[in-house]
Design an enzyme around this catalytic site. Structure first.
Site, short mmCIF file in Angstrom:
data_model
loop_
_atom_site.label_atom_id
_atom_site.label_comp_id
_atom_site.label_asym_id
_atom_site.label_seq_id
_atom_site.Cartn_x
_atom_site.Cartn_y
_atom_site.Cartn_z
N ASP A 75 -30.59 5.15 -42.88
CA ASP A 75 -31.29 4.98 -41.60
C ASP A 75 -32.71 5.53 -41.71
O ASP A 75 -32.99 6.41 -42.52
CB ASP A 75 -30.55 5.72 -40.48
CG ASP A 75 -29.16 5.14 -40.23
OD1 ASP A 75 -28.99 3.92 -40.45
OD2 ASP A 75 -28.27 5.90 -39.82
N SER A 76 -33.61 5.04 -40.86
CA SER A 76 -35.00 5.49 -40.91
C SER A 76 -35.12 6.99 -40.68
O SER A 76 -36.00 7.65 -41.23
CB SER A 76 -35.84 4.72 -39.89
OG SER A 76 -35.31 4.86 -38.60
#
Length: 271
Positions: A75-76
């Site tokens: 995930d970012s």
């Protein structure tokens, strides 16, 4: 003059040839913020730039393309090991998706968010003062071994060819995917400083740490979300020993750390 131009062009051509001849796997460090796809594109651009390729004309990009992919989206908001396949190594990435991974996750009790991590909007707040470290350790037992897990709505999973997270951001209604079997090899409470708790996790493919933390919060009669997530190991690649940081994104460092894959044999070749 012509001789000088030829001499400066030769090393560039050689670097590009070496780059495009790479076949195997290596690991890079993904920092918090960009998506895994963004990081991969930046890596490509850095390596191609070093090889003398200018991206001013995107139509020429195909001729100068570098076959590269990553094995397992972070995930970012997460950081850590991101395994990269280059050349024929991209065919080995499926083993990375299915292989064992290790994470250190910091969860925050008392707040639930729409995407189950700190980048989301708070959708629920509940008391957590009743929770002790013994409570957490006891509840973690139910999440160890072969378990069923519902993936988060905000995820890289797809519906009709589009990521669920993209559909949600576009305002589409998305139904939760059914629970699926996942494996948790080890799960340990490392630290508890309310409202924060830190987990050491070793799991198999398809496992979502955000879902674990959300489910754990509910099991503790409260709620929780992931505040910080670091992937420390993916397959044989560890954060400390193998992950190349941005200043090491050079052909020399990639060559040094590359785990080569064997060239596919032509049809009819002896095995």
């Amino acid at each position: 003059m012509a001789g000088n131009i030829h001499n400066t062009a030769a090393p560039i051509s050689s670097s590009l040839s070496k780059l495009q001849a790479l076949n195997g796997l290596f690991a890079i460090y993904k920092k918090q913020g960009p998506t895994s796809a963004d990081v991969l594109n930046t890596l490509k651009e850095v390596l191609l730039k070093e090889a003398g390729v200018k991206n001013s004309n995107p139509r020429k990009r195909k001729k100068q393309s570098l076959k590269m992919g990553h094995g397992g989206t972070l995930d970012s908001t997460a950081s850590g090991v991101l395994v990269v396949g280059v050349g024929n190594g991209t065919k080995m990435l499926s083993t990375m998706l299915a292989g064992t991974k290790k994470y250190v996750a910091v969860g925050e009790l008392g707040k639930a968010t729409d995407n189950l991590d700190a980048s989301g909007s708070v959708v629920l707040e509940k008391d957590f003062e009743h929770i002790t470290s013994l409570d957490i350790e006891e509840k973690l037992k139910a999440f160890t071994g072969d378990i069923m897990q519902v993936p988060p709505l905000y995820s890289a999973l797809k519906k009709d060819g589009q990521r669920l997270s993209v559909l949600l951001m576009k305002g589409h209604k998305v139904e939760a995917k059914p629970a699926r079997p996942v494996t948790v090899h080890n799960l340990r409470l490392q630290e508890f400083k309310p409202p924060l708790f830190t987990l050491d996790i070793e799991c198999g493919g398809g496992f979502y740490v955000r879902s674990l933390v959300d489910d754990l919060g509910k099991a503790l009669s409260s709620c929780a979300h992931v505040k910080e997530l670091i992937r420390t190991k993916q397959g044989q690649f560890t954060l400390e020993e193998h992950a190349l940081h941005e200043e090491q994104w050079t052909l020399e460092h990639v060559l040094r750390s590359l785990q080569p894959c064997s060239e596919p044999k032509p049809p009819g070749a002896n095995t």
